[in-house]
Design a protein around this motif. Structure first.
Motif, mmCIF file in Angstrom:
data_model
loop_
_atom_site.group_PDB
_atom_site.id
_atom_site.type_symbol
_atom_site.label_atom_id
_atom_site.label_comp_id
_atom_site.label_asym_id
_atom_site.label_seq_id
_atom_site.Cartn_x
_atom_site.Cartn_y
_atom_site.Cartn_z
ATOM 1 N N LEU A 97 74.873 68.487 10.496
ATOM 2 C CA LEU A 97 75.879 68.017 11.453
ATOM 3 C C LEU A 97 76.445 69.176 12.264
ATOM 4 O O LEU A 97 76.679 69.048 13.480
ATOM 5 C CB LEU A 97 77.011 67.305 10.707
ATOM 6 N N ALA A 98 76.691 70.316 11.616
ATOM 7 C CA ALA A 98 77.205 71.478 12.335
ATOM 8 C C ALA A 98 76.226 71.914 13.409
ATOM 9 O O ALA A 98 76.629 72.231 14.541
ATOM 10 C CB ALA A 98 77.465 72.626 11.348
ATOM 11 N N ARG A 99 74.941 71.931 13.064
ATOM 12 C CA ARG A 99 73.947 72.416 14.008
ATOM 13 C C ARG A 99 73.716 71.421 15.143
ATOM 14 O O ARG A 99 73.705 71.789 16.315
ATOM 15 C CB ARG A 99 72.636 72.660 13.247
ATOM 16 N N ARG A 100 73.549 70.153 14.791
ATOM 17 C CA ARG A 100 73.100 69.189 15.790
ATOM 18 C C ARG A 100 74.235 68.516 16.543
ATOM 19 O O ARG A 100 74.076 68.190 17.725
ATOM 20 C CB ARG A 100 72.231 68.135 15.118
ATOM 21 N N VAL A 101 75.396 68.266 15.870
ATOM 22 C CA VAL A 101 76.500 67.562 16.522
ATOM 23 C C VAL A 101 77.501 68.536 17.137
ATOM 24 O O VAL A 101 77.865 68.411 18.309
ATOM 25 C CB VAL A 101 77.204 66.616 15.531
ATOM 26 N N LEU A 102 77.937 69.529 16.365
ATOM 27 C CA LEU A 102 78.936 70.467 16.887
ATOM 28 C C LEU A 102 78.320 71.482 17.837
ATOM 29 O O LEU A 102 78.922 71.829 18.855
ATOM 30 C CB LEU A 102 79.629 71.187 15.722
ATOM 31 N N CYS A 103 77.120 71.975 17.500
ATOM 32 C CA CYS A 103 76.497 73.035 18.304
ATOM 33 C C CYS A 103 75.414 72.508 19.230
ATOM 34 O O CYS A 103 74.839 73.286 20.018
ATOM 35 C CB CYS A 103 75.910 74.114 17.395
ATOM 36 N N ASP A 104 75.090 71.224 19.128
ATOM 37 C CA ASP A 104 74.085 70.617 20.001
ATOM 38 C C ASP A 104 72.777 71.410 19.969
ATOM 39 O O ASP A 104 72.183 71.722 21.000
ATOM 40 C CB ASP A 104 74.613 70.526 21.429
ATOM 41 N N ALA A 107 81.671 64.950 11.999
ATOM 42 C CA ALA A 107 81.043 66.248 11.731
ATOM 43 C C ALA A 107 82.099 67.292 11.378
ATOM 44 O O ALA A 107 81.903 68.112 10.469
ATOM 45 C CB ALA A 107 80.226 66.693 12.943
ATOM 46 N N VAL A 108 83.232 67.279 12.084
ATOM 47 C CA VAL A 108 84.317 68.221 11.773
ATOM 48 C C VAL A 108 84.773 68.038 10.332
ATOM 49 O O VAL A 108 84.981 69.005 9.593
ATOM 50 C CB VAL A 108 85.495 68.031 12.745
ATOM 51 N N VAL A 109 84.921 66.785 9.890
ATOM 52 C CA VAL A 109 85.364 66.507 8.524
ATOM 53 C C VAL A 109 84.380 67.080 7.508
ATOM 54 O O VAL A 109 84.755 67.819 6.587
ATOM 55 C CB VAL A 109 85.519 64.989 8.294
ATOM 56 N N LEU A 138 83.485 59.671 17.813
ATOM 57 C CA LEU A 138 83.706 59.595 16.376
ATOM 58 C C LEU A 138 82.660 60.388 15.607
ATOM 59 O O LEU A 138 82.938 60.906 14.517
ATOM 60 C CB LEU A 138 83.687 58.132 15.932
ATOM 61 N N ASN A 139 81.470 60.491 16.136
ATOM 62 C CA ASN A 139 80.426 61.275 15.480
ATOM 63 C C ASN A 139 80.847 62.747 15.399
ATOM 64 O O ASN A 139 80.617 63.427 14.393
ATOM 65 C CB ASN A 139 79.120 61.132 16.264
ATOM 66 N N SER A 196 57.172 64.668 10.545
ATOM 67 C CA SER A 196 58.043 63.623 11.060
ATOM 68 C C SER A 196 59.450 63.814 10.531
ATOM 69 O O SER A 196 59.649 64.280 9.410
ATOM 70 C CB SER A 196 57.532 62.244 10.647
ATOM 71 N N VAL A 197 60.447 63.451 11.335
ATOM 72 C CA VAL A 197 61.840 63.584 10.958
ATOM 73 C C VAL A 197 62.339 62.225 10.504
ATOM 74 O O VAL A 197 62.270 61.255 11.243
ATOM 75 C CB VAL A 197 62.692 64.083 12.144
ATOM 76 N N GLY A 198 62.814 62.157 9.262
ATOM 77 C CA GLY A 198 63.267 60.894 8.697
ATOM 78 C C GLY A 198 64.634 60.500 9.209
ATOM 79 O O GLY A 198 65.273 61.212 9.978
ATOM 80 N N ALA A 199 65.068 59.350 8.718
ATOM 81 C CA ALA A 199 66.357 58.829 9.170
ATOM 82 C C ALA A 199 67.506 59.758 8.800
ATOM 83 O O ALA A 199 68.509 59.823 9.489
ATOM 84 C CB ALA A 199 66.594 57.440 8.562
ATOM 85 N N ASP A 200 67.318 60.501 7.719
ATOM 86 C CA ASP A 200 68.403 61.387 7.285
ATOM 87 C C ASP A 200 68.627 62.545 8.235
ATOM 88 O O ASP A 200 69.655 63.188 8.215
ATOM 89 C CB ASP A 200 68.084 61.930 5.883
ATOM 90 N N GLU A 201 67.639 62.816 9.135
ATOM 91 C CA GLU A 201 67.802 63.917 10.081
ATOM 92 C C GLU A 201 68.573 63.497 11.330
ATOM 93 O O GLU A 201 68.944 64.323 12.128
ATOM 94 C CB GLU A 201 66.409 64.425 10.509
ATOM 95 N N GLU A 202 68.762 62.190 11.523
ATOM 96 C CA GLU A 202 69.467 61.751 12.720
ATOM 97 C C GLU A 202 70.966 61.907 12.524
ATOM 98 O O GLU A 202 71.481 61.753 11.411
ATOM 99 C CB GLU A 202 69.133 60.276 13.003
#
Length: 525
Positions: free
Chosen positions: A482-489, A442-444, A437-438, A503-509
């Motif tokens: 999302l495109a970089r991290r979820v679709l393109c890993d 990301a596609v949406v 679903l993640n 540090s990477v905040g929660a918004d980066e996850e």
């Protein structure tokens, strides 16, 4: 001009009747609720069941209910026209009187026009319209309020507030003209036991005029389109706070020295839209806008928007629908986002991959080579509509049109286009969905971002502003991640930040998408 916001309850007591039956007036109360709309509660009423003649002169009462294009009324001294009226509930205490009308009748209406009686809802009777729309004041980048602070020698704080009236911005588009109006109120003071609080109020409103009278629906579509422009500019659902339509002046009804002789008749419109206005909520910060009048002047933007909104109406409706109704099944949102992108590209009318004459010859040759029993099957599959770009080619072309801003959003066009194509095709043609679903979420978000940027591109928004939107707007920058991290890993940005001790905040996850209705990822606004 008195403000009548659509987020407040209203009611009118009086008499009500059908246009063709002026003598049969029924007492009742009309109420408007921001959530439930318009309800007319009558003490009595008129026949509401659909009947048909039976045998031997009898009348058969069916289970169908009547509906009326218009119901007229005089409530609290005001002319009122109710449009698209249907039966909500009815009560009849004596069965023998059912054909004479009920004892109580509750009616629902889609629109109330307060200030006019009209028998024909489709009559071209209105020459103008105006609306107060959420976020338009900040979007206009105009203000007549100047605030100055002073520090005295003992660090005493004082200051001034200056209010001045701004001339409207105007644009003429053939017989249609538009104005961006500045509305301001004199400063006023609320006195309480604790303090005096002085207020200064202003807002921007949009007004239209046409040389020839138009139907009510024409103006309703025009004002709704302006709400869509605000929603596109903020990527948030923006409601209409108040709206009016205007009829031509009637100088013959007034004395020669009466100033109302030349004034158009003002009719207040009450109607519940999908997006309910919340004028009391705090406005968005400027970074949450992807378009303001600083980017494209009003005189250029409005004509372009009317053209773009019409040309790309399907894409506009679908992509803003994702903003107006943000919850729902992720599968539905995937299909809507990809369909919006496809509709956007179709409206651009790209050249066919094969020249039409060559395609016709190719089709003729193919049909000649198959057996007679297969000709009908093949003919249905290689129509002229088959000579069109594939879905993946359409998606790649949409990104290419955006230049650097498009590549920044999707990170890798090939990867995104394949992911969007596969997600849509699995749902629409195979009947199955990805279990990730993640990935679908990301596609949406990325696909919706591509359509939004293309709409902005069509409006003449410059490249540097599109880049700024992708980098800074909460939704578009999140879609880029999302495109970089979820679709393109691709976690390279996270590794780079960690290397320099950031540090990477929660918004980066990566956000967890859910196909449960109502689930929505967190955002930083």
């Amino acid at each position: 001009m008195t403000e009548t916001p659509l987020n407040e309850h209203q009611s009118w007591s009086g008499e009500w009747w059908l246009p063709h039956d002026h003598e049969n007036k029924v007492p009742g109360v009309l109420s408007f609720s921001p959530k439930r709309g318009l309800l007319l509660r009558l003490i009595g009423g008129w026949p509401y069941s659909v009947t048909r003649p039976g045998e031997n002169g009898s009348t058969i009462i069916t289970d169908e209910l009547q509906s009326w294009p218009v119901v007229l009324g005089l409530g609290d001294g005001k002319f009122i026209s109710l449009l698209s009226v249907t039966v909500a509930t009815a009560r009849t205490f004596h069965i023998g009187r059912m054909l004479d009308g009920p004892d109580k009748l509750d009616l629902r209406a889609s629109v109330a026009l307060v200030g006019v009686h009209m028998d024909d809802p489709h009559e071209a009777a209105f020459t103008g319209a105006s609306a107060h729309i959420e976020e338009m004041t900040v979007w206009s980048r105009r203000s007549g309020v100047d605030v100055t602070d002073f520090f005295g020698p003992e660090r005493d704080l004082s200051g001034t507030i200056e209010l001045r009236h701004l001339d409207p911005s105007r644009v003429v588009m053939g017989p249609l003209s538009a104005r961006l109006d500045h509305h301001a109120w004199y400063p006023y003071t609320d006195q309480t036991r604790a303090q005096n609080l002085t207020h200064v109020r202003e807002h921007q409103g949009i007004s239209f005029e046409h040389k020839d009278p138009q139907t009510f629906e024409y103006w309703l579509d025009l004002l709704g389109g302006m709400a869509d422009l605000m929603s596109l500019s903020t990527l948030r659902a923006c409601g209409i706070i108040s709206m009016r339509v205007f009829m031509p002046p009637t100088p013959e009804a007034w004395n020669a020295d009466d100033p109302r002789r030349d004034q158009p008749h003002e009719i207040t419109v009450y109607r519940v839209r999908v997006v309910k206005p919340k004028p009391g909520e705090k406005s968005l910060s400027l970074r949450s806008y992807v378009l303001t009048l600083d980017d494209v002047p009003f005189e250029e933007l409005l004509p372009r928007w009317l053209e773009v909104g019409d040309t790309f109406s399907a894409a506009r409706s679908m992509i803003l629908g994702l903003r107006y109704i943000r919850s729902g099944y992720v599968e539905t949102r995937v299909v809507t986002a990809v369909a919006a992108a496809e509709a956007m590209h179709r409206a651009l009318e790209p050249a066919p991959p094969i020249p039409p004459d060559e395609f016709k010859q190719l089709r003729r040759t193919l049909l000649e080579t198959v057996s007679p029993e297969r000709k009908a099957w093949l003919r249905e599959r290689i129509t002229e509509h088959a000579n069109a770009p594939t879905l993946k080619e359409r998606l790649l072309d949409l990104v290419e049109r955006l230049g650097e801003a498009g590549r920044l959003l999707v990170h890798d066009p090939e990867v995104w286009a394949k992911a969007a194509k596969d997600a849509r095709n699995h749902l629409a043609h195979i009947g199955s969905a990805s279990s990730d679903l993640n990935h679908m979420h990301a596609v949406v978000e990325v696909t919706a971002g591509v359509v939004v940027l293309n709409l902005l591109h069509e409006l003449g928004v410059p490249q540097e502003r599109l880049l700024k939107a992708v980098n800074e707007h909460p939704d578009l920058s999140h879609a880029s991640k999302l495109a970089r991290r979820v679709l393109c890993d691709d976690d390279s940005i996270v590794i780079q930040l960690a290397a320099v001790g950031v540090s990477v905040g929660a918004d980066e996850e990566p956000r967890n998408a859910s196909n449960e209705a109502g689930a929505e990822p967190d955002r930083i606004d």
